[in-house]
Design an enzyme around this catalytic site. Structure first.
Site, PDB file in Angstrom:
ATOM      1  N   LYS A  81       0.820  -1.220   0.000  1.00  0.00           N
ATOM      2  CA  LYS A  81       0.000   0.000   0.000  1.00  0.00           C
ATOM      3  C   LYS A  81       0.853   1.269   0.000  1.00  0.00           C
ATOM      4  CE  LYS A  81      -0.934   0.542   4.960  1.00  0.00           C
ATOM      5  NZ  LYS A  81      -2.011   0.692   5.955  1.00  0.00           N
ATOM      6  N   ASP A  82       2.168   1.143   0.278  1.00  0.00           N
ATOM      7  CA  ASP A  82       3.057   2.298   0.232  1.00  0.00           C
ATOM      8  C   ASP A  82       3.531   2.610  -1.184  1.00  0.00           C
ATOM      9  OD1 ASP A  82       2.919   2.631   2.963  1.00  0.00           O
ATOM     10  OD2 ASP A  82       4.824   1.623   3.384  1.00  0.00           O
ATOM     11  N   ARG A 125      -8.946   8.070   4.800  1.00  0.00           N
ATOM     12  CA  ARG A 125      -9.893   6.969   4.546  1.00  0.00           C
ATOM     13  C   ARG A 125     -10.437   6.409   5.850  1.00  0.00           C
ATOM     14  NH1 ARG A 125      -9.249   1.778   5.285  1.00  0.00           N
ATOM     15  NH2 ARG A 125      -7.037   2.088   5.724  1.00  0.00           N
ATOM     16  N   ARG A 126      -9.542   6.123   6.795  1.00  0.00           N
ATOM     17  CA  ARG A 126      -9.984   5.592   8.083  1.00  0.00           C
ATOM     18  C   ARG A 126     -10.813   6.621   8.846  1.00  0.00           C
ATOM     19  NH1 ARG A 126      -4.091   2.841   9.425  1.00  0.00           N
ATOM     20  NH2 ARG A 126      -4.560   0.748   8.584  1.00  0.00           N
ATOM     21  N   ARG A 143       1.746   9.977  14.016  1.00  0.00           N
ATOM     22  CA  ARG A 143       2.900   9.509  13.249  1.00  0.00           C
ATOM     23  C   ARG A 143       3.649   8.469  14.068  1.00  0.00           C
ATOM     24  NH1 ARG A 143       5.774  12.095   9.196  1.00  0.00           N
ATOM     25  NH2 ARG A 143       6.933  10.136   9.328  1.00  0.00           N
ATOM     26  N   ARG A 149       3.017   4.163  18.169  1.00  0.00           N
ATOM     27  CA  ARG A 149       1.597   4.542  18.213  1.00  0.00           C
ATOM     28  C   ARG A 149       0.884   3.862  19.377  1.00  0.00           C
ATOM     29  NH1 ARG A 149      -0.474   5.370  11.959  1.00  0.00           N
ATOM     30  NH2 ARG A 149       1.507   6.107  11.135  1.00  0.00           N
ATOM     31  N   CYS A 235      -2.983   8.999  -1.848  1.00  0.00           N
ATOM     32  CA  CYS A 235      -3.153   8.596  -0.457  1.00  0.00           C
ATOM     33  C   CYS A 235      -3.850   9.651   0.385  1.00  0.00           C
ATOM     34  CB  CYS A 235      -1.797   8.244   0.148  1.00  0.00           C
ATOM     35  SG  CYS A 235      -1.039   6.803  -0.618  1.00  0.00           S
TER      36      CYS A 235
END
Length: 285
Positions: A81-82, A125-126, A143, A149, A235
């Site tokens: 996805k990156d 999106r989230r 971040r 996190r 993104c």
């Protein structure tokens, strides 16, 4: 070829994914020796720019790709996805079998998330989809790697954070999952939980990597990334896509939130390109 060098970022998750690739390659090719080259990317050095912007410009993958292009490594390993949809010439990608693609909530369950609670995510999106489920909570930029996190949740900086299930499982942290979002609740990012292995076109290393390419994963990832490329969403847009395959073709579930509002689509096409085209039309993008 009995020795391979795999280039990857130095984060715990990137290294865990690279170990999975190394194990798959060694299972497919007896006697193969694999070493890992850790590469520091622009995204690793930049701690202030939102992660969505860094991902869109390939800040987490360009230096890893360059290690293959300049011959320092044989293959590059990325979180798929990156990867921007347009990559450098001369590289070809392979996709090992994909893990569970779902997003998860860590810190508290969805029902127990307090009104006005603070949820950390760097993903529009989230944030857009969680905002539909719980419009009463506050979304905040976060971040750092997975461990960093989670530490912020433990310190009370956030009531909860949204992460990818696959990353937590690859790190042995699945016990931190408090809620797994269903497809109806949250459509994953295009290619989420897929690993991309890139090599130079026509190289012996790419021939070895072809042995771990999973056809089902490839078709799904190609459909999802095709939608991303078609829409030019990038993104920073709230775009989700998840494809499944069966005898009837490719079913692509997609989500988008933009200035025109929130839309969902579920379409079936005979191949990745048709599925992405139909989804694009249904979403009005």
């Amino acid at each position: 070829m009995s020795d391979l060098v795999l280039a990857t970022r130095g984060s715990a998750l990137a290294l865990a994914q690279t170990r999975l690739v190394a194990e798959a390659l060694q299972a497919a090719h007896r006697g193969l020796t694999v070493t890992v080259l850790e590469v520091t990317t622009q995204g690793d050095r930049d701690r202030t720019t939102p992660v969505t912007e860094l991902t869109e410009m390939g800040a987490f993958v360009r230096a890893v790709q360059q290690a293959v292009l300049d011959g320092s490594a044989d293959l590059a390993v990325h979180s798929c996805k990156d990867l921007p949809t347009a990559g450098p010439d001369g590289l070809v990608a392979f996709y090992p079998k994909r893990a569970a693609p779902w997003d998860v909530l860590c810190g508290t369950t969805l029902d127990d998330l307090p009104r006005g609670g603070r949820v950390g995510t760097g993903s529009p999106r989230r944030a857009a989809q969680l905002g539909v489920l719980r419009p009463d909570v506050e979304m905040a930029e976060i971040r750092g790697n997975v461990g960093t996190r989670l530490d912020q949740v433990d310190r009370g900086d956030f009531d909860a954070i949204v992460l990818a299930e696959a990353g937590l499982r690859r790190l042995g942290m699945e016990d931190r999952i408090a809620h797994r979002f269903s497809l109806e609740e949250m459509v994953p990012a295009p290619a989420q939980a897929a690993i991309a292995v890139e090599g130079r076109e026509g190289s012996s290393a790419s021939e070895l990597a072809a042995a771990i390419d999973d056809a089902t994963t490839r078709r799904a990832v190609e459909a999802e990334r095709s939608l991303l490329a078609r829409t030019g969403a990038g993104c920073r847009a709230a775009l989700g896509a998840l494809a499944t395959t069966d005898d009837s073709g490719i079913t692509l579930t997609a989500f988008v939130h933009d200035e025109a509002g929130t839309r969902r689509a579920r379409v079936t096409g005979s191949d990745p390109d048709e599925a992405s085209r139909l989804a694009q039309e249904r979403l009005g993008l």
